[in-house]
Design an enzyme around this catalytic site. Structure first.
Site, mmCIF file in Angstrom:
data_model
loop_
_atom_site.group_PDB
_atom_site.id
_atom_site.type_symbol
_atom_site.label_atom_id
_atom_site.label_comp_id
_atom_site.label_asym_id
_atom_site.label_seq_id
_atom_site.Cartn_x
_atom_site.Cartn_y
_atom_site.Cartn_z
ATOM 1 N N LYS B 77 0.633 -0.876 0.342
ATOM 2 C CA LYS B 77 0.159 0.354 -0.088
ATOM 3 C C LYS B 77 0.653 1.293 -0.028
ATOM 4 O O LYS B 77 1.858 1.160 0.914
ATOM 5 C CB LYS B 77 -1.215 0.090 1.228
ATOM 6 N N SER B 152 -9.215 1.905 3.266
ATOM 7 C CA SER B 152 -8.399 2.276 2.350
ATOM 8 C C SER B 152 -7.458 1.733 1.586
ATOM 9 O O SER B 152 -6.651 1.975 0.669
ATOM 10 C CB SER B 152 -8.095 3.004 3.311
ATOM 11 N N SER B 176 -9.254 -0.711 7.479
ATOM 12 C CA SER B 176 -8.851 -0.728 5.842
ATOM 13 C C SER B 176 -8.070 -1.545 5.257
ATOM 14 O O SER B 176 -8.541 -2.126 3.936
ATOM 15 C CB SER B 176 -7.662 0.408 5.620
#
Lengths: 113, 474, 439
Positions: B77, B152, B176
């Site tokens: 990420k 996310s 997330s």
């Protein structure tokens, strides 16, 4: 969609645009008039939802600021050169530098602190 | 096709020299080239030449003692600091930011000889549950390109679901990892707070952020966790708790495990198809010998308020360093969603409001912790849905900030309390949209969660279904 | 300078910051040596530069030293303590917040004695320093240059109650505090370089039992002399306002050492809102009483105690003792010396204090030097009388003047006699014989 029943239980807390402006300044944000309006509307809704927490009976309950139970975490007083930046690395991402310094336009105001 | 295989399978093939890491890198890059324009799960992919060089080197250095992750391609990420490779947190503010150090989790994977392919798209600064709040465009769901991938860590989930990489490292502050894992039909682990070092992870909410693995199966997750868990001298909030050999938990039977079903989660408005999937999963676990009992977490109803007050307060503080002096562009580049959270957080901490807002949230947190402790006296793990809704159409959530928040309803209590939770595929809706479940455990009981998740994945095949986008791809 | 004019009495508290001389910084392993750094930004890392993903880890030594200072000043120690974030925006503050302590400082309720009375210490806490700003004109543009070598250096803050009643008292308080800090060897307190910084909270009251309704904060005072000046100026300025029936504005003022005046800094309508909350990156600290006592036992004997002990044990006058040492090593050396000197110690102390003899590298060396300088040789009376007779004979005119009343010439004859003798002899003996010979 989640239970609107929760929302109907809470009091409404109006947050004024003036307050949003003040808070934005505190946070070094400079929203446009249009953005201010949007934030005010959003925050109004969100904050009345947050009022749930205000209404809980929490008088004798202690705060929990951290969930890790460990305490007394220190480092020894040693220089760790392997983690240090060279001057070049330190400045590598700055948009303005001068002879090894970071550069900003002159600060006219005195330090807040 | 190689990247549809498990890590263990790949490791065996690599050891037997039937395939090479070069093969894996080439497939990864080709898959990305083909599918990323549709999915938008990568913000930055490393240069092909450099990747092949690394792959070749690792093929040479592989020996019988090599870790199972040796030469396996993965993605991060874009919240993880990578030396000399752009790191943006999906915000324009950090466009072009090239760090000069490594996040500990990245360094550990380098030490395990895995190959970083690139940086995944995400909701900017972690602010979001649908990956529509990225300055680099939304991530599309590989199961239905008109829908969100979740957030996310949406980019990471979508990359795994579309077989671009073997695994990814996501980040879970309020759901997330679990939310996009559920929306994209993959497995993701939100670890106990402090299990994995946060050094070099761009902070969203410091007392809630956790770093965790995402992959196609529970088995894969166990290997990654072994590599990344552990105390870090550079992170004072990382735990000294011993790191288990997580893969050893797999295959142990789950007879007599007591599984609690929090009534508050299933009583609130939840999509009936999701509710049904959870009930079915409970039945599967019962068939394996586990016992299901009802459990209550009363304060869970207030969880969103508690979570948002704490998260917004901490993010308003963590984002204060972006003043464009030492790196990055100016603060005017924060998105509306970012500004909303910063303003909410600043308000919650400010003089005159802090007592009623921030402090009260921290007090309510204590209540939640006590309730979870009471629940875990009665059972070993909790079973719950991940999201109350199926993957939404693009544009649906982001235009409604309050609904956006409420989508995190089932995931946030876990972060507030700091316990681990494993999200795994649990079925599909009528329109073939993935549904996930979460198994929530006691602190540092990741092994137990993996044990249960693995047992479930031995008797179900949800996690093996290929995403729709792959059915049309080669 | 009057402390009381009409009814106005000074109500003053000092806030003093000192940079600790640990090897590494407060929250990271960077070198702590900002003053000697040859170039800017060479002692930084992701943590003290406020990079995304940087995390603080507390320097154990800095905490230990803070608590030890607290113990040395008679403070209570908070057995449970933590760090908090203090938020404000400024280019020299990389994270947009300073890690400091808000409601649970390591130390509280102590005291420092001065000759004007005790000054209570409210609290002592630990925090990190900021980077340094330099103003310059480059290509015609006014800019600020920032150096983060100093960022996150450990900074100890000592806050006093408003017990200070005069500029002199303020100066003595600050000096005494600095002496103790340096004695513990935890900070160099170099005021020119900013290793020690003073701020004064100044107001006037007519009723010593009632605190004034306002206070003026004066910053940028970097010498003890300036403290006195700033206080003097402020007292006059505030008195004029009060006498006009108004209240001085509650504000922050700077001090201009060139003019000796304070000046108003931009007054803020809104008070600073620092939005303190406990730093989630740093687990709290929980000390046991045993740990505190162990640290207390490691404290060196403090100067005040040493002076008292020397007085009781060796008979050394405090006014000499106080000027003879500033460091532990020197005190130890002197202790050795007094033990050697025994009943001669008071005399030795006197001579050292008046710089009549020098303190050598070792106690033994100093003692030997002293003895050599003070040993008198025995002299034969007849030899002495012979020499005296010679001296008086060569100075007949002086003898006449002496006998005519200029008795101070005795010293002259003494000097001449000693010179002629060429050896160290008992002065008393010489004087006796001289007096006889001259009468």
């Amino acid at each position: 969609m989640p239970d609107s029943g929760i929302l109907s239980l809470v009091k409404t807390a109006k947050i004024s645009q003036d307050l949003v402006q003040k808070i934005a300044r505190l946070a070094a944000l400079n929203p446009t008039q249009k953005q201010l309006q949007t934030y005010q509307d959003n925050l109004d809704e969100i904050i009345s939802y947050m009022d749930e927490v205000k209404n809980l009976n929490l008088e004798s309950v202690p705060e929990t600021a951290r969930v890790l139970e460990e305490e007394n975490i220190f480092r020894d007083d040693e220089v760790k050169t392997e983690n240090m930046f060279s001057q070049k690395e330190a400045l590598a991402n700055a948009s303005r530098t001068y002879q090894g310094y970071f550069v900003v336009d002159k600060i006219l105001e005195n330090k807040e602190e | 096709m190689l990247l549809n295989k498990s890590i263990k399978q790949l490791a065996e093939l690599l050891q037997a020299k039937k395939i090479s890491s070069v093969d894996l890198v080439l497939e990864s890059l080709s898959r990305i080239e083909k599918l990323n324009p549709q999915i938008n799960s990568f913000i930055k992919v490393k240069e092909k030449k450099e990747l092949l060089k690394i792959a070749e080197r690792l093929d040479q250095s592989r020996n019988k003692d090599s870790s199972v992750l040796h030469g396996i391609p993965f993605s991060l990420k874009d919240a993880y600091i990578t030396r000399d490779l752009q790191t943006t947190a999906a915000s324009k503010i950090l466009h072009g930011f090239t760090p000069k150090f490594n996040a500990t989790v990245y360094q550990k994977l380098i030490d395990a000889n895995s190959i970083l392919i690139g940086k995944n798209n995400m909701d900017a600064w972690g602010h979001g549950a649908s990956n529509e709040n990225s300055d680099y465009g939304a991530v599309k769901n590989p199961w239905d390109l008109s829908r969100v991938a979740g957030g996310s860590s949406g980019g990471s989930a979508a990359s795994i679901a579309s077989h671009m990489v073997s695994f990814a490292i996501g980040e879970d502050t309020g759901g997330s990892i679990r939310n996009p894992a559920s929306f994209c039909n993959i497995s993701g682990l939100k670890v106990t707070y402090g299990r994995v070092s946060r050094y070099g992870a761009i902070a969203y909410a410091s007392s809630l952020d956790t770093i965790g693995p995402m992959a196609k199966s529970v088995e894969d997750l166990s290997f990654i966790l072994e590599a990344i868990a552990g105390k870090d001298q550079l992170d004072a909030s990382s735990s000294q708790q011993k790191v288990d050999q997580y893969s050893k938990f797999l295959g142990q039977d789950i007879k007599n495990k007591i599984i609690g079903l929090p009534e508050e989660f299933l009583a609130t408005s939840i999509d009936p198809e999701i509710k049904m999937a959870i009930e079915k999963a409970a039945q599967e676990l019962e068939k394996l010998g586990a016992k299901i009992i009802p459990i209550s977490i009363p304060t869970a109803k207030k969880a969103i308020s508690i979570y948002y007050l704490i998260a917004a307060s901490e993010t308003s503080s963590n984002l204060a360093r972006y003043d464009s002096v030492r790196y990055g562009q100016g603060r005017s580049l924060f998105s509306d969603e970012n500004c909303r959270r910063i303003i909410l957080g600043t308000y919650a901490l400010s003089a005159g409001y802090a007592d009623k807002l921030y402090k009260n949230a921290q007090k309510a947190r204590t209540l939640l912790i006590q309730e979870y402790e009471a629940a875990f006296k009665k059972c070993d793990v909790l079973l719950a849905p991940v999201a109350p809704i199926l993957p939404t159409k693009l544009g649906e959530l982001i235009n409604n900030p309050l609904q956006n928040m409420l989508a995190d309803l089932y995931t946030v209590t876990i972060n507030i309390v700091g316990v681990p939770s494993l999200a795994i595929p649990a079925g599909f809706s009528k329109n073939k949209l993935p549904i996930g479940l979460q198994l929530i455990g006691k602190k540092f009981h990741e092994g137990e969660l993996l044990q249960l998740g693995y047992a479930y994945q031995q008797v179900t095949t949800w996690h093996q279904q290929p995403a729709s986008i792959l059915k049309h791809a080669k | 300078m009057l402390n009381k004019s009409d009814n106005y009495q000074l109500v003053c508290g000092l806030e003093i910051h000192a940079e600790l001389k640990t090897k590494s910084k407060m929250f990271c392993g960077c070198k702590n040596d900002p003053f000697s750094a040859s170039t800017p930004n060479i002692y930084t890392c992701p943590v003290c530069l406020g990079m995304p993903g940087g995390l603080p880890v507390a320097n154990k030594k800095a905490i230990e030293w803070t608590i030890k200072l607290g113990l040395a000043l008679g403070c209570k120690i908070n057995l449970f303590s933590k760090f908090d974030r203090k938020h404000y925006f400024y280019p020299d503050l990389p994270k947009g917040y300073q890690i400091s302590q808000y409601d649970l400082p390591f130390c509280y309720e102590g005291k420092i004695d001065t000759s004007f009375g005790p000054v209570r210490i409210t609290r002592i806490h630990l925090e990190e320093d900021t980077g340094k700003l330099l103003h310059k004109k480059i290509d015609g543009q006014e800019v600020s240059l920032i150096d983060f070598n100093r960022s996150s250096v450990p900074l100890i803050e000592i806050v006093s109650e408003p017990d200070i009643k005069s500029g002199e008292m303020a100066k003595e308080y600050a000096k005494n505090l600095r002496a103790i800090i340096k004695y513990l060897d935890i900070a160099d307190c170099d005021m020119d370089q900013g290793g020690m910084r003073l701020e004064a909270n100044i107001s006037l009251t007519t009723n010593p039992n009632k605190l004034p309704a306002y206070k003026v904060e004066v910053k940028n005072i970097n010498s003890f002399r300036f403290v006195e000046q700033a206080i003097a100026f402020e007292m006059k300025r505030q008195q004029e306002i009060l006498e006009a029936g108004e209240t001085p504005a509650q504000e922050t003022r700077g001090f201009n050492p060139n003019t000796g005046k304070t000046f108003s800094q931009r007054s803020k309508e809104d008070a600073a809102d620092y939005r303190y909350f406990p730093d989630p990156d740093l687990p709290p600290f929980r000390f046991t009483q045993a740990q505190i006592e162990a640290w207390r036992s490691e404290l060196p004997e403090l100067p005040a105690a040493i002076v008292k002990r020397w007085q009781e044990k060796f008979g050394i006058e405090p006014r000499y003792a106080q000027v003879l040492f500033k460091s532990k090593t020197k005190a130890a050396l002197l202790d050795e010396l007094w033990t050697l000197a025994k009943e001669q110690a008071p005399k030795l102390a006197n001579l050292l204090a008046n710089k009549k003899i020098k303190l050598g590298k070792t106690a033994l060396a100093t003692w030997n030097d002293f003895q050599k300088a003070n040993t008198t040789e025995q002299i034969d009376t007849s030899e002495l009388e012979k020499v005296i007779a010679q001296v008086l004979a060569s100075n007949a005119e002086a003898v006449t003047r002496y006998q005519g009343g200029q008795t101070q010439l005795l010293n002259f004859f003494l000097g001449q006699t000693m010179k002629a003798l060429g050896k160290k002899v008992d002065v008393k003996q010489v004087l006796e014989h001289l007096s006889l010979a001259l009468s």
